[in-house]
Design a protein around this motif. Structure first.
Motif, mmCIF file in Angstrom:
data_model
loop_
_atom_site.group_PDB
_atom_site.id
_atom_site.type_symbol
_atom_site.label_atom_id
_atom_site.label_comp_id
_atom_site.label_asym_id
_atom_site.label_seq_id
_atom_site.Cartn_x
_atom_site.Cartn_y
_atom_site.Cartn_z
ATOM 1 N N GLU A 17 0.837 -1.191 0.000
ATOM 2 C CA GLU A 17 0.000 0.000 0.000
ATOM 3 C C GLU A 17 0.872 1.242 0.000
ATOM 4 O OE1 GLU A 17 -3.487 -0.214 2.390
ATOM 5 O OE2 GLU A 17 -3.390 1.893 2.941
ATOM 6 N N HIS A 18 0.513 2.220 -0.823
ATOM 7 C CA HIS A 18 1.211 3.498 -0.833
ATOM 8 C C HIS A 18 0.574 4.436 0.191
ATOM 9 C CE1 HIS A 18 3.674 2.767 -4.432
ATOM 10 N NE2 HIS A 18 2.660 2.005 -4.812
ATOM 11 N N LEU A 68 6.328 18.179 12.861
ATOM 12 C CA LEU A 68 5.712 17.404 11.788
ATOM 13 C C LEU A 68 6.427 17.674 10.471
ATOM 14 C CD1 LEU A 68 1.898 17.864 12.477
ATOM 15 C CD2 LEU A 68 3.122 15.702 12.483
ATOM 16 N N PHE A 69 6.580 16.628 9.648
ATOM 17 C CA PHE A 69 7.055 16.825 8.287
ATOM 18 C C PHE A 69 6.376 15.814 7.369
ATOM 19 C CE2 PHE A 69 10.037 13.245 7.824
ATOM 20 C CZ PHE A 69 10.182 12.855 9.166
ATOM 21 N N SER A 70 6.162 16.238 6.098
ATOM 22 C CA SER A 70 5.402 15.420 5.143
ATOM 23 C C SER A 70 6.277 14.296 4.592
ATOM 24 C CB SER A 70 4.898 16.279 3.985
ATOM 25 O OG SER A 70 4.064 17.308 4.478
ATOM 26 N N VAL A 71 5.668 13.122 4.427
ATOM 27 C CA VAL A 71 6.372 11.975 3.854
ATOM 28 C C VAL A 71 5.469 11.274 2.866
ATOM 29 C CG1 VAL A 71 7.857 11.555 5.858
ATOM 30 C CG2 VAL A 71 5.637 10.420 5.710
ATOM 31 N N ARG A 72 6.095 10.538 1.968
ATOM 32 C CA ARG A 72 5.365 9.706 1.006
ATOM 33 C C ARG A 72 6.144 8.408 0.858
ATOM 34 N NH1 ARG A 72 5.206 12.954 -3.514
ATOM 35 N NH2 ARG A 72 3.257 13.860 -2.786
ATOM 36 N N GLY A 73 5.429 7.293 0.740
ATOM 37 C CA GLY A 73 6.155 6.028 0.621
ATOM 38 C C GLY A 73 5.247 4.849 0.390
ATOM 39 N N LEU A 90 7.317 -8.991 9.847
ATOM 40 C CA LEU A 90 7.560 -7.554 9.920
ATOM 41 C C LEU A 90 6.988 -6.835 8.713
ATOM 42 C CD1 LEU A 90 11.289 -7.612 11.084
ATOM 43 C CD2 LEU A 90 9.280 -7.318 12.505
ATOM 44 N N CYS A 91 6.500 -5.621 8.989
ATOM 45 C CA CYS A 91 6.023 -4.741 7.923
ATOM 46 C C CYS A 91 7.172 -3.819 7.526
ATOM 47 C CB CYS A 91 4.823 -3.929 8.404
ATOM 48 S SG CYS A 91 4.247 -2.728 7.209
ATOM 49 N N LEU A 92 7.475 -3.743 6.252
ATOM 50 C CA LEU A 92 8.562 -2.924 5.720
ATOM 51 C C LEU A 92 7.973 -1.606 5.233
ATOM 52 C CD1 LEU A 92 11.582 -2.849 4.913
ATOM 53 C CD2 LEU A 92 10.903 -3.739 2.702
ATOM 54 N N ILE A 93 8.409 -0.492 5.835
ATOM 55 C CA ILE A 93 7.895 0.834 5.494
ATOM 56 C C ILE A 93 9.042 1.648 4.903
ATOM 57 C CG2 ILE A 93 6.919 2.967 6.404
ATOM 58 C CD1 ILE A 93 5.550 1.284 8.543
ATOM 59 N N VAL A 94 8.920 1.996 3.616
ATOM 60 C CA VAL A 94 9.932 2.791 2.923
ATOM 61 C C VAL A 94 9.334 4.176 2.678
ATOM 62 C CG1 VAL A 94 11.406 2.943 0.904
ATOM 63 C CG2 VAL A 94 10.799 0.703 1.819
ATOM 64 N N PHE A 95 10.019 5.228 3.114
ATOM 65 C CA PHE A 95 9.452 6.568 2.999
ATOM 66 C C PHE A 95 10.516 7.582 2.626
ATOM 67 C CE2 PHE A 95 11.120 8.603 6.832
ATOM 68 C CZ PHE A 95 11.521 7.516 7.598
ATOM 69 N N ALA A 96 10.045 8.688 2.076
ATOM 70 C CA ALA A 96 10.917 9.808 1.744
ATOM 71 C C ALA A 96 10.210 11.085 2.144
ATOM 72 C CB ALA A 96 11.251 9.820 0.252
ATOM 73 N N ALA A 97 10.969 12.033 2.674
ATOM 74 C CA ALA A 97 10.399 13.323 3.046
ATOM 75 C C ALA A 97 10.014 14.091 1.793
ATOM 76 C CB ALA A 97 11.391 14.119 3.886
ATOM 77 N N THR A 98 8.837 14.682 1.813
ATOM 78 C CA THR A 98 8.357 15.435 0.651
ATOM 79 C C THR A 98 8.369 16.932 0.915
ATOM 80 O OG1 THR A 98 6.082 15.152 1.420
ATOM 81 C CG2 THR A 98 6.929 13.528 -0.126
#
Length: 855
Positions: free
Chosen positions: A83-84, A96-101, A114-122
């Motif tokens: 899921e995105h 707070l800072f915005s992220v998308r992943g 385990l759940c793998l969460i990959v994110f980048a600050a937007t």
């Protein structure tokens, strides 16, 4: 030799370490929400040390989740796979800072999962938006957009302020926005309507003026005049949106007057651009300005090109095309196209050109912005080299872009796929050429490469135009060229070596929802196979038994409920199989249930099924025997052993044709034909209160009484021969002869265990046979040693029964042997050495109906 994949734990450690090399933040979170591990970028973005991050909770990082929301998210991932997300995280300082992943389960994590969460600050994207907003505010320019697909209108903060709209609402339905503007519009709306229609009809640029009076002003205050500029955007079919700017007329005029004040600054800015910029006058089509990159691109100095005809930079082949651009640009105002510029040394450089029209009322100019495509051309040459090499392979090689559309393919793939369509294959979505192929995204393949994970090959059934199915083994790989990435499919035809597996996969897709029921169905099938292998077809030469076969023929093709009675071992289930086989339900399942063998606390679950969690131990949903037999037949053996409460529930199924799984309120309709069997006297059980009378009448629609073996001794020789052949073939023995004296001795034996006892006797004889003659000696010797009276009786028992019950059994046995005849020569009274009237009186007292024994 095939390399063995590293252990799962080693792969998990390897790709966790590899994530320290990527630019995205990565978190591993368990089902409770605890952060199990995080890479260095995640720790840096969140402001934690590596050790502190592993002690943190995901709910501290993502304030939009609670423990309940996380469990729902976990379950959703279980169903969807990945899921995105586009959300906000909190760093350790509380900001707070915005992220998308993207989130998905890590296939190498087993205990715990385990759940793998990959994110980048937007934040960079937000920064661009903030800067754009600042530019619009400082320059007093508002922006807007009308989307015809979503029928939504966007207005920027500047416009919302001017016309008095809520500052926190940017999107409006088109109808609502039109109403708001008409309320504030001063003058005739019909003057604007033709402009809008033209924009909506075709790609164009338009400019007009509007006079608006904001809601906050009174009628005495004059309206404000605005300049609105609009551009329409179209795809292959239609115009799908219009966007533009809105400025105050006085501000716009001021901007025009100030435009010449900062020419040096504008020129300096243009000289810093990486793209070549040429400004060409419409009047003489000469270059009036070019930036440094423009001169460098074509190998001239700036002085060499100023006031030189622009056609000097075009090849002879492109000169006519360049000439036609001026009129086209004046009409469309902006467009892009690929071309070539002629360099000073005579070579050409490929460029992507963006053309803009500018006119100030006195002079017209073409603004020509060119992007160097030399690297892209070299890249294309490399791709051509790769495809030429790959054309010699038998494997199919297909390259897809990020939209999963075909970019290139080798000759082997083209030969096969071109037969599926008459269109050009390049540009086609892969799903049109290879439907139902699960193609992973480029992001997934890239992540696997970073993690060091190995994706096993995918098997795919490819249907040719001739109707043949070919099995392809497909491997996915990421291919990089320049700054572009492609998904490469390498397909190997393994039809010959994987034919059996292909059939299994095809079947598996059709029965995907029944996977959890396979074990139960296999047990049912194994029981049926064992019964068929042991019993086989009904073998008889008895005229008495022909009547039973006639009854089967009468009832088989109906849906009537059948009750089969008879002693143990007579083959009641074989009759049920024959009834099913010769009915219209013969292609549907026959499900057998031994009611006597079911534990009392599990009978309802076995018959009607249960839902997950319905009781302790119900870890998954289970379909009951009635549901499995839907459309077919269910055989309820030993029906007399059912408890009374289950008899009531069975009666409802017979009456309504409906069942309910344990733990469910949903009613399931079933179409099942019922065949029941028993070796007990159900009428006597009704009198004793252990069997429901209404259920008996429901079951006893068409009764069939199965004869014991002693009443058809003429079948014994043929049965012995049949089973001797069955077991000799199974055991690899060559038995061709049976001693006739042994057969005669068997015919004189009453077989209290009926056909089942005979089968066991023959199997034992085949085991001990060492020659071509069946060795029945040992089995006959065992029969002689049994403690039997000279009279033919079959109801010996190790326990003493009540005298009245013993009398009843004895009289019934006599009636069976005399075919229901009570008095007279050869009657039951003569056999029992009783007066006929006395015997009839005892029969009335014991509730024995002689008609049941008349054949």
């Amino acid at each position: 030799m095939t390399e063995q994949a590293p252990p799962v734990d080693a792969l998990l450690q390897m790709h966790q370490d590899a994530f320290n090399l990527v630019s995205e933040g990565v978190l591993w979170v368990d089902i409770s929400g605890r952060v199990y591990y995080g890479n260095e970028i995640a720790a840096k973005l969140l402001g934690y040390s590596s050790n502190a991050l592993q002690r943190a909770s995901y709910f501290e990082i993502n304030p939009h989740f609670s423990i309940l929301g996380w469990k729902k998210f976990w379950n959703r991932l279980t169903d969807n796979g990945s899921e995105h997300f586009d959300t906000e995280f909190v760093n350790r300082d509380g900001k707070l800072f915005s992220v998308r992943g993207r989130a998905a389960f890590d296939i190498y994590s087993i205990d715990p999962e385990l759940c793998l969460i990959v994110f980048a600050a937007t934040e960079a994207g937000k920064r661009d938006a903030d800067l754009l907003e600042a530019v619009q505010e400082d320059a007093k320019i508002g922006s807007w957009e009308v989307n015809f697909t979503s029928k939504q209108v966007y207005v920027s903060a500047q416009i919302r302020q001017w016309i008095g709209l809520p500052i926190d609402r940017a999107f409006y339905p088109a109808e609502e926005m039109l109403g708001l503007l008409q309320e504030q519009l001063v003058g005739d709306y019909d003057r604007i309507r033709p402009v809008f229609k033209k924009l909506k009809k075709t790609k164009a640029f338009e400019e007009a003026t509007l006079q608006l009076r904001a809601k906050s002003t009174d009628e005495q205050t004059g309206p404000t005049e605005y300049v609105i500029r609009a551009r329409s955007v179209e795809n292959e079919l239609e115009v799908y949106k219009v966007y533009g700017t809105l400025t105050r007329a006085d501000t716009a005029m001021g901007a025009v007057s100030e435009r010449t004040l900062d020419d040096a600054l504008y020129r300096r800015a243009l000289d810093q651009q990486l793209e070549a910029v040429y400004i060409i006058s419409y009047s003489d089509r000469k270059i009036v300005y070019l930036n440094d990159r423009g001169a460098e691109l074509v190998g001239y100095s700036r002085g060499d090109l100023l006031h030189v005809p622009a056609s000097n930079l075009s090849t002879r082949a492109d000169s006519e095309e360049i000439s036609a651009l001026y009129s086209k640009l004046k009409e469309e105002r902006y467009f892009e196209y690929a071309t070539q510029l002629l360099r000073q040394d005579g070579s050409s450089v490929p460029v992507q050109a963006r053309l803009n029209y500018y006119g100030d009322g006195q002079e017209e100019y073409m603004v020509f912005v060119a992007q160097d495509l030399s690297d892209t051309v070299h890249y294309g040459e490399d791709i051509q080299l790769y495809t030429s090499t790959l054309d010699s392979l038998q494997e199919w090689v297909i390259w897809l872009d990020t939209r999963k559309e075909v970019v290139l393919l080798n000759e082997a793939a083209r030969r096969k796929l071109s037969r599926k369509t008459s269109r050009d294959i390049e540009g086609m979505p892969i799903e049109e050429l290879m439907p139902e192929l699960p193609v992973p995204s480029l992001a997934e393949i890239r992540q696997e490469k970073i993690d060091g994970r190995y994706r096993s090959a995918t098997e795919y059934i490819f249907s040719t135009v001739s109707g043949d199915d070919r099995t392809l083994q497909i491997r996915f790989a990421q291919v990089e060229a320049g700054n572009q990435r492609f998904l490469c499919l390498i397909c190997r035809d393994v039809t010959l070596e994987q034919n059996n597996r292909r059939k299994l996969q095809k079947t598996k897709r059709r029965v995907d929802e029944l996977t959890k029921q396979l074990q139960s169905e296999n047990e049912t099938l194994r029981e049926q196979i064992e019964q068929v292998n042991t019993g086989g077809a009904i073998i008889t030469v008895s005229k008495k038994y022909q009547k039973i076969l006639g009854q089967i023929a009468q009832v088989a093709d109906t849906d009537a409920t059948v009750l089969v009675t008879g002693e143990t071992g007579t083959g009641k289930e074989l009759l049920a199989q024959s009834i099913h086989k010769f009915s219209s339900r013969g292609r549907k399942p026959l499900v057998s249930v031994n009611c006597a063998a079911l534990p009392e606390n599990l009978i309802e679950s076995e018959l009607f099924g249960h839902e997950r969690g319905a009781f302790t131990g119900a870890f998954a949903q289970k379909k009951g025997k009635f549901e499995l037999a839907n459309g077919g037949t269910i055989f309820l053996d030993e029906i007399g052993e059912l408890p009374l409460d289950m008899q009531a529930k069975l009666l409802r199924v017979l009456q309504e044709g409906e069942i309910q799984r344990i733990g469910s309120t949903d009613v399931i309709h079933v179409d099942v034909r019922v065949v029941a069997a028993t070796n007990r006297n159900l009428e006597q059980m009704i009198g004793d209160g252990t069997f429901r009378e209404d259920l008996f009448y429901r079951l006893n629609v068409f009764p069939i009484h199965n004869l014991p073996l002693r009443e058809r001794p003429e079948d014994i020789p043929v049965l012995v021969k049949h089973f001797a052949k069955v077991y000799s073939d199974r055991m690899g023995r060559n038995i061709t002869h049976i001693n006739p004296n042994d057969i005669k001795e068997l015919e004189s034996y009453e077989f209290p265990g009926n056909v089942r006892e005979l089968i066991n006797l023959v199997e034992r004889a085949v085991i001990t046979t060492q020659s071509s003659t069946l060795n029945l000696t040992a089995s006959l010797r065992a029969l002689r040693r049994t403690d039997r009276t000279d009279e033919k009786t079959s109801f010996r028992s190790d326990k003493i029964v009540p005298f009245e019950l013993m009398q009843r059994q004895y009289i019934i046995e006599a009636l069976k042997r005399t075919n229901g005849k009570v008095t007279g020569p050869g009657g039951a009274a003569e056999l029992l050495d009783l007066n006929g009237r006395t015997l009839m009186s005892k029969m009335n007292k014991l509730g024995i109906n002689r008609n049941k024994f008349t054949t």
